[in-house]
Scaffold this active site. Structure first.
Site, PDB file in Angstrom:
ATOM      1  N   HIS A  17       0.737  -1.385   0.019  1.00 29.38           N
ATOM      2  CA  HIS A  17      -0.015   0.073   0.039  1.00 29.38           C
ATOM      3  C   HIS A  17       0.888   1.200   0.026  1.00 29.38           C
ATOM      4  O   HIS A  17       2.131   1.240   0.222  1.00 29.38           O
ATOM      5  CB  HIS A  17      -1.076   0.110   1.096  1.00 29.38           C
ATOM      6  N   CYS A  36       4.833   5.013   5.266  1.00 25.48           N
ATOM      7  CA  CYS A  36       3.942   4.372   4.739  1.00 25.48           C
ATOM      8  C   CYS A  36       3.450   5.226   3.255  1.00 25.48           C
ATOM      9  O   CYS A  36       2.667   4.935   2.685  1.00 25.48           O
ATOM     10  CB  CYS A  36       2.576   4.189   5.446  1.00 25.48           C
ATOM     11  N   HIS A  42       5.012  -0.172  -0.455  1.00 24.15           N
ATOM     12  CA  HIS A  42       5.901  -1.296   0.343  1.00 24.15           C
ATOM     13  C   HIS A  42       4.702  -2.127   0.929  1.00 24.15           C
ATOM     14  O   HIS A  42       3.399  -1.827   0.753  1.00 24.15           O
ATOM     15  CB  HIS A  42       6.350  -0.441   1.675  1.00 24.15           C
ATOM     16  N   HIS A  44       2.970  -4.976   3.825  1.00 22.21           N
ATOM     17  CA  HIS A  44       2.848  -5.559   5.196  1.00 22.21           C
ATOM     18  C   HIS A  44       2.451  -6.852   5.229  1.00 22.21           C
ATOM     19  O   HIS A  44       1.622  -7.300   4.231  1.00 22.21           O
ATOM     20  CB  HIS A  44       1.875  -4.398   6.102  1.00 22.21           C
ATOM     21  N   ASP A  82      -4.890 -10.801  -0.847  1.00 19.94           N
ATOM     22  CA  ASP A  82      -3.544 -11.163  -0.608  1.00 19.94           C
ATOM     23  C   ASP A  82      -2.489 -11.058  -1.836  1.00 19.94           C
ATOM     24  O   ASP A  82      -3.138 -11.280  -3.028  1.00 19.94           O
ATOM     25  CB  ASP A  82      -3.458 -12.871  -0.336  1.00 19.94           C
ATOM     26  N   HIS A  83      -1.375 -10.704  -1.472  1.00 14.21           N
ATOM     27  CA  HIS A  83      -0.196 -10.409  -2.673  1.00 14.21           C
ATOM     28  C   HIS A  83      -0.890  -9.218  -3.813  1.00 14.21           C
ATOM     29  O   HIS A  83      -0.562  -9.340  -5.067  1.00 14.21           O
ATOM     30  CB  HIS A  83       0.048 -11.493  -3.384  1.00 14.21           C
ATOM     31  N   GLU A 127      -1.301  -4.370  11.561  1.00  8.96           N
ATOM     32  CA  GLU A 127      -0.440  -4.222  10.485  1.00  8.96           C
ATOM     33  C   GLU A 127       1.043  -4.476  10.895  1.00  8.96           C
ATOM     34  O   GLU A 127       1.885  -4.873   9.883  1.00  8.96           O
ATOM     35  CB  GLU A 127      -0.401  -2.744  10.391  1.00  8.96           C
TER      36      GLU A 127
HETATM   37 NI    NI Z   1       2.603   1.094   5.334  1.00 13.86          NI
END
Ligand code: NI
Length: 137
Positions: A17, A36, A42, A44, A82-83, A127
Site C-alpha cells: 500500500h 507508509c 511497500h 505489510h 493477498d499479494h 499491521e
Molecule cells: Ni505501510
C-alpha cells in the site's frame, strides 16, 4: 445464564500500500504518513482476527461453523487482498486511504453480509506485531 460465546478465526495476508493524499506534495505526505507514504509502495504482513459473538445453538453446540467462517474469510478477504497492491488493485482503496483503520472497516463490510443478523462481528487487524486496530461496526 446467558449462553453467548465469541468464536474467532485468525487469517493472514500480505499486501502493498501507500498512504497519501493525492492533493498533497510528497513532502507533506511524508510528514503526515511517514514511511507508509513511500511513492513506490511497500508491503505489510497483515494478521487478521475475525470474531463472531452469538448464542450457542442447542442442537450443534456451535455459534457458527468455523469451517464456513474460514471459507468466507478466504473468499472475501484473502482472495481479494493477498499479494495485491491495495491502492491499485482493489476497488475499495482506489480513492480511500488504505490505513489499518480503513482496511478493518472494509473487511468488516465485506464479511458482515455473511454473518447472521443476530450475531456480532468484530475485526482486529494487525499491521505490525505491535500496531493493531479493532472495529465492530
Ligand atoms: Ni505501510
Amino acid at each position: 445464564m446467558d449462553n453467548k460465546v465469541t468464536v474467532s478465526r485468525k487469517a493472514h495476508f500480505n499486501a502493498a500500500h501507500r498512504l497519501f493524499k493525492p492533493e498533497w506534495s510528497d513532502e507533506k505526505n511524508l510528514e503526515v504518513f511517514g514511511k507508509c507514504s513511500n511513492p513506490k509502495y511497500h508491503g505489510h504482513n497483515y494478521d487478521l482476527v475475525v470474531s463472531v459473538t452469538g448464542t450457542v445453538d442447542s442442537e450443534t453446540g456451535f455459534v457458527l461453523n468455523l469451517k464456513k467462517l474460514k471459507d468466507i474469510i478466504y473468499r472475501e478477504i484473502e482472495e481479494a487482498f493477498d499479494h495485491k497492491n491495495l491502492n491499485l488493485e482493489t476497488e475499495e482503496f482506489k480513492s480511500l486511504n488504505p490505513t489499518t483503520e480503513n482496511i478493518a472497516i472494509v473487511i468488516y463490510n465485506r464479511l458482515r453480509p455473511h454473518i447472521k443478523a443476530d450475531q456480532e462481528l468484530e475485526i482486529i487487524l494487525y499491521e505490525t506485531e505491535r500496531n493493531f486496530v479493532k472495529y465492530s461496526g
